[in-house]
Design a protein around this motif. Structure first.
Motif, PDB file in Angstrom:
ATOM      1  N   PRO A  28       0.812  -1.222   0.000  1.00 25.37           N
ATOM      2  CA  PRO A  28       0.000   0.000   0.000  1.00 25.37           C
ATOM      3  C   PRO A  28       0.847   1.274   0.000  1.00 25.37           C
ATOM      4  CG  PRO A  28      -0.850  -1.544   1.622  1.00 25.37           C
ATOM      5  CD  PRO A  28       0.457  -2.097   1.127  1.00 25.37           C
ATOM      6  N   GLY A  29       1.973   1.257   0.708  1.00 30.40           N
ATOM      7  CA  GLY A  29       2.847   2.429   0.726  1.00 30.40           C
ATOM      8  C   GLY A  29       3.463   2.709  -0.630  1.00 30.40           C
ATOM      9  N   LEU A  30       3.923   1.654  -1.298  1.00 30.57           N
ATOM     10  CA  LEU A  30       4.495   1.831  -2.638  1.00 30.57           C
ATOM     11  C   LEU A  30       3.446   2.272  -3.648  1.00 30.57           C
ATOM     12  CD1 LEU A  30       6.900  -1.244  -2.751  1.00 30.57           C
ATOM     13  CD2 LEU A  30       7.525   1.175  -2.588  1.00 30.57           C
ATOM     14  N   LEU A  31       2.230   1.753  -3.523  1.00 28.16           N
ATOM     15  CA  LEU A  31       1.157   2.190  -4.419  1.00 28.16           C
ATOM     16  C   LEU A  31       0.828   3.662  -4.215  1.00 28.16           C
ATOM     17  CD1 LEU A  31      -1.235  -0.887  -4.336  1.00 28.16           C
ATOM     18  CD2 LEU A  31       0.000  -0.014  -6.311  1.00 28.16           C
ATOM     19  N   LYS A  32       0.769   4.092  -2.949  1.00 29.27           N
ATOM     20  CA  LYS A  32       0.500   5.514  -2.679  1.00 29.27           C
ATOM     21  C   LYS A  32       1.627   6.394  -3.218  1.00 29.27           C
ATOM     22  CE  LYS A  32      -2.576   5.512   1.256  1.00 29.27           C
ATOM     23  NZ  LYS A  32      -2.724   4.082   1.449  1.00 29.27           N
ATOM     24  N   LEU A  33       2.875   5.957  -3.039  1.00 27.70           N
ATOM     25  CA  LEU A  33       3.997   6.729  -3.589  1.00 27.70           C
ATOM     26  C   LEU A  33       3.909   6.810  -5.107  1.00 27.70           C
ATOM     27  CD1 LEU A  33       7.102   5.669  -1.487  1.00 27.70           C
ATOM     28  CD2 LEU A  33       6.150   7.942  -1.727  1.00 27.70           C
ATOM     29  N   GLY A  34       3.569   5.702  -5.757  1.00 24.50           N
ATOM     30  CA  GLY A  34       3.413   5.705  -7.208  1.00 24.50           C
ATOM     31  C   GLY A  34       2.295   6.631  -7.656  1.00 24.50           C
ATOM     32  N   GLN A  35       1.180   6.633  -6.938  1.00 19.38           N
ATOM     33  CA  GLN A  35       0.073   7.532  -7.273  1.00 19.38           C
ATOM     34  C   GLN A  35       0.483   8.990  -7.118  1.00 19.38           C
ATOM     35  OE1 GLN A  35      -2.877   6.275  -4.495  1.00 19.38           O
ATOM     36  NE2 GLN A  35      -3.058   4.252  -5.425  1.00 19.38           N
ATOM     37  N   ILE A  36       1.178   9.272  -6.032  1.00 17.49           N
ATOM     38  CA  ILE A  36       1.602  10.652  -5.788  1.00 17.49           C
ATOM     39  C   ILE A  36       2.560  11.122  -6.878  1.00 17.49           C
ATOM     40  CG2 ILE A  36       2.970  12.081  -4.209  1.00 17.49           C
ATOM     41  CD1 ILE A  36       1.694  10.432  -1.905  1.00 17.49           C
ATOM     42  N   VAL A  37       3.516  10.281  -7.240  1.00 18.28           N
ATOM     43  CA  VAL A  37       4.486  10.654  -8.281  1.00 18.28           C
ATOM     44  C   VAL A  37       3.787  10.826  -9.630  1.00 18.28           C
ATOM     45  CG1 VAL A  37       6.470   9.800  -9.608  1.00 18.28           C
ATOM     46  CG2 VAL A  37       6.492   9.672  -7.124  1.00 18.28           C
ATOM     47  N   ALA A  38       2.901   9.892  -9.991  1.00 17.77           N
ATOM     48  CA  ALA A  38       2.201   9.992 -11.279  1.00 17.77           C
ATOM     49  C   ALA A  38       1.312  11.230 -11.333  1.00 17.77           C
ATOM     50  CB  ALA A  38       1.370   8.737 -11.530  1.00 17.77           C
ATOM     51  N   LEU A  39       0.599  11.515 -10.260  1.00 15.65           N
ATOM     52  CA  LEU A  39      -0.264  12.704 -10.250  1.00 15.65           C
ATOM     53  C   LEU A  39       0.561  13.988 -10.225  1.00 15.65           C
ATOM     54  CD1 LEU A  39      -3.097  11.497  -7.868  1.00 15.65           C
ATOM     55  CD2 LEU A  39      -3.284  11.966 -10.313  1.00 15.65           C
ATOM     56  N   PHE A  40       1.704  13.981  -9.538  1.00 15.92           N
ATOM     57  CA  PHE A  40       2.572  15.163  -9.526  1.00 15.92           C
ATOM     58  C   PHE A  40       3.114  15.454 -10.924  1.00 15.92           C
ATOM     59  CE2 PHE A  40       6.735  17.206  -8.777  1.00 15.92           C
ATOM     60  CZ  PHE A  40       6.281  18.365  -8.160  1.00 15.92           C
ATOM     61  N   ILE A  41       3.553  14.420 -11.625  1.00 12.39           N
ATOM     62  CA  ILE A  41       4.040  14.615 -13.007  1.00 12.39           C
ATOM     63  C   ILE A  41       2.905  15.098 -13.900  1.00 12.39           C
ATOM     64  CG2 ILE A  41       4.953  13.404 -15.032  1.00 12.39           C
ATOM     65  CD1 ILE A  41       6.582  11.677 -13.065  1.00 12.39           C
ATOM     66  N   THR A  42       1.710  14.580 -13.685  1.00 16.03           N
ATOM     67  CA  THR A  42       0.550  15.013 -14.459  1.00 16.03           C
ATOM     68  C   THR A  42       0.278  16.492 -14.252  1.00 16.03           C
ATOM     69  OG1 THR A  42      -0.411  12.812 -14.278  1.00 16.03           O
ATOM     70  CG2 THR A  42      -1.906  14.588 -14.838  1.00 16.03           C
ATOM     71  N   VAL A  43       0.267  16.919 -13.004  1.00 14.23           N
ATOM     72  CA  VAL A  43       0.018  18.334 -12.709  1.00 14.23           C
ATOM     73  C   VAL A  43       1.109  19.211 -13.312  1.00 14.23           C
ATOM     74  CG1 VAL A  43      -0.102  20.033 -10.839  1.00 14.23           C
ATOM     75  CG2 VAL A  43      -1.369  17.899 -10.658  1.00 14.23           C
ATOM     76  N   LEU A  44       2.362  18.784 -13.192  1.00  9.72           N
ATOM     77  CA  LEU A  44       3.464  19.568 -13.779  1.00  9.72           C
ATOM     78  C   LEU A  44       3.338  19.682 -15.290  1.00  9.72           C
ATOM     79  CD1 LEU A  44       6.661  18.492 -11.820  1.00  9.72           C
ATOM     80  CD2 LEU A  44       5.483  20.674 -11.753  1.00  9.72           C
ATOM     81  N   CYS A  45       2.985  18.591 -15.952  1.00  8.74           N
ATOM     82  CA  CYS A  45       2.846  18.627 -17.416  1.00  8.74           C
ATOM     83  C   CYS A  45       1.725  19.562 -17.849  1.00  8.74           C
ATOM     84  CB  CYS A  45       2.588  17.227 -17.966  1.00  8.74           C
ATOM     85  SG  CYS A  45       4.025  16.153 -17.910  1.00  8.74           S
ATOM     86  N   VAL A  46       0.614  19.544 -17.131  1.00  8.01           N
ATOM     87  CA  VAL A  46      -0.498  20.436 -17.491  1.00  8.01           C
ATOM     88  C   VAL A  46      -0.124  21.884 -17.226  1.00  8.01           C
ATOM     89  CG1 VAL A  46      -2.872  21.065 -16.909  1.00  8.01           C
ATOM     90  CG2 VAL A  46      -2.265  18.680 -17.191  1.00  8.01           C
ATOM     91  N   LEU A 137      -2.990   2.684 -10.949  1.00  8.80           N
ATOM     92  CA  LEU A 137      -2.494   2.491  -9.585  1.00  8.80           C
ATOM     93  C   LEU A 137      -3.617   2.632  -8.561  1.00  8.80           C
ATOM     94  CD1 LEU A 137       0.919   4.363  -9.810  1.00  8.80           C
ATOM     95  CD2 LEU A 137       0.542   1.895  -9.651  1.00  8.80           C
ATOM     96  N   MET A 138      -4.558   3.543  -8.813  1.00  5.50           N
ATOM     97  CA  MET A 138      -5.704   3.683  -7.912  1.00  5.50           C
ATOM     98  C   MET A 138      -6.594   2.448  -7.975  1.00  5.50           C
ATOM     99  SD  MET A 138      -6.983   7.580  -8.191  1.00  5.50           S
ATOM    100  CE  MET A 138      -5.909   8.543  -9.216  1.00  5.50           C
ATOM    101  N   ALA A 139      -6.776   1.902  -9.165  1.00  2.00           N
ATOM    102  CA  ALA A 139      -7.588   0.691  -9.300  1.00  2.00           C
ATOM    103  C   ALA A 139      -6.933  -0.490  -8.586  1.00  2.00           C
ATOM    104  CB  ALA A 139      -7.808   0.366 -10.776  1.00  2.00           C
ATOM    105  N   VAL A 140      -5.618  -0.593  -8.665  1.00  2.00           N
ATOM    106  CA  VAL A 140      -4.907  -1.658  -7.947  1.00  2.00           C
ATOM    107  C   VAL A 140      -5.043  -1.449  -6.442  1.00  2.00           C
ATOM    108  CG1 VAL A 140      -2.631  -2.647  -7.482  1.00  2.00           C
ATOM    109  CG2 VAL A 140      -3.313  -2.142  -9.824  1.00  2.00           C
ATOM    110  N   SER A 141      -4.935  -0.219  -5.973  1.00  2.00           N
ATOM    111  CA  SER A 141      -5.110   0.066  -4.548  1.00  2.00           C
ATOM    112  C   SER A 141      -6.530  -0.251  -4.107  1.00  2.00           C
ATOM    113  CB  SER A 141      -4.810   1.536  -4.257  1.00  2.00           C
ATOM    114  OG  SER A 141      -3.457   1.802  -4.438  1.00  2.00           O
ATOM    115  N   LEU A 142      -7.476   0.068  -4.946  1.00  2.00           N
ATOM    116  CA  LEU A 142      -8.873  -0.230  -4.657  1.00  2.00           C
ATOM    117  C   LEU A 142      -9.080  -1.737  -4.550  1.00  2.00           C
ATOM    118  CD1 LEU A 142     -11.687   1.161  -4.441  1.00  2.00           C
ATOM    119  CD2 LEU A 142     -11.918   0.793  -6.879  1.00  2.00           C
ATOM    120  N   TRP A 143      -8.487  -2.482  -5.469  1.00  2.00           N
ATOM    121  CA  TRP A 143      -8.620  -3.931  -5.481  1.00  2.00           C
ATOM    122  C   TRP A 143      -7.955  -4.569  -4.269  1.00  2.00           C
ATOM    123  CZ3 TRP A 143     -11.406  -7.390  -8.024  1.00  2.00           C
ATOM    124  CH2 TRP A 143     -11.027  -8.718  -7.951  1.00  2.00           C
TER     125      TRP A 143
END
Length: 159
Positions: A28-46, A137-143
């Motif tokens: 769960p910790g690695l999934l949250k870190l992956g979500q945070i990194v992916a969303l941070f890169i998304t926000v930066l790109c936009v 990553l959110m779907a995997v965390s949900l599952w």
């Protein structure tokens, strides 16, 4: 009559401090870190994109990804500093499950809209790809957060 005495000793380890560093090594910790990194890169790109072809669509995309970046960062910090154990009045697993479900749905919708409306602007295409990664990553965390063990599925039916 025999009496058995059992003694236990406790020792302080690195996991007993204020910061739960071991959480970052769990699934769960690695999934949250992956979500945070992916969303941070998304926000930066936009934010760094020039010449948005559809301003309203990318504002929606930016708001959704920024909101869930903040929420998952708060959840990560709560687990890192063990704050969820101190606030027992809230059902944290259910709260996280709800945020994963809503986040996966909204980020997926926003990523589809961003992919369709990107107009071949490379930063926006990259943002939509990272949005899809965050959705996965959110779907995997949900599952993994509410998967039912196989032992609970077996029912003993006797007549």
């Amino acid at each position: 009559m025999q009496h058995t005495v059992i003694t236990t000793t406790s020792s302080r380890s690195s996991g007993d401090g204020i910061v739960n560093v071991g959480y970052t090594r769990t699934i769960p910790g690695l999934l949250k870190l992956g979500q945070i990194v992916a969303l941070f890169i998304t926000v930066l790109c936009v934010r760094c994109a020039r010449g948005w072809p559809n301003w309203a669509a990318f504002q929606f995309f930016e708001v959704v990804t920024l909101w869930f970046l903040g929420v998952f960062l708060i959840f990560f910090l709560m687990h890192l500093f063990k704050l969820h154990a101190k606030m027992s009045c809230i059902n944290w697993p259910l709260t996280e499950f709800f945020h994963y479900a809503v986040g996966a749905l909204l980020v997926f919708i926003a990523s589809v809209v961003a992919a369709v409306k990107s107009g071949a602007v490379s930063a926006l295409v990259t943002a939509s790809v990272f949005g899809f990664m965050a959705t996965f990553l959110m779907a995997v965390s949900l599952w993994t957060s509410y998967s039912v063990p196989a032992a609970h599925l077996k029912q003993d039916v006797s007549f």
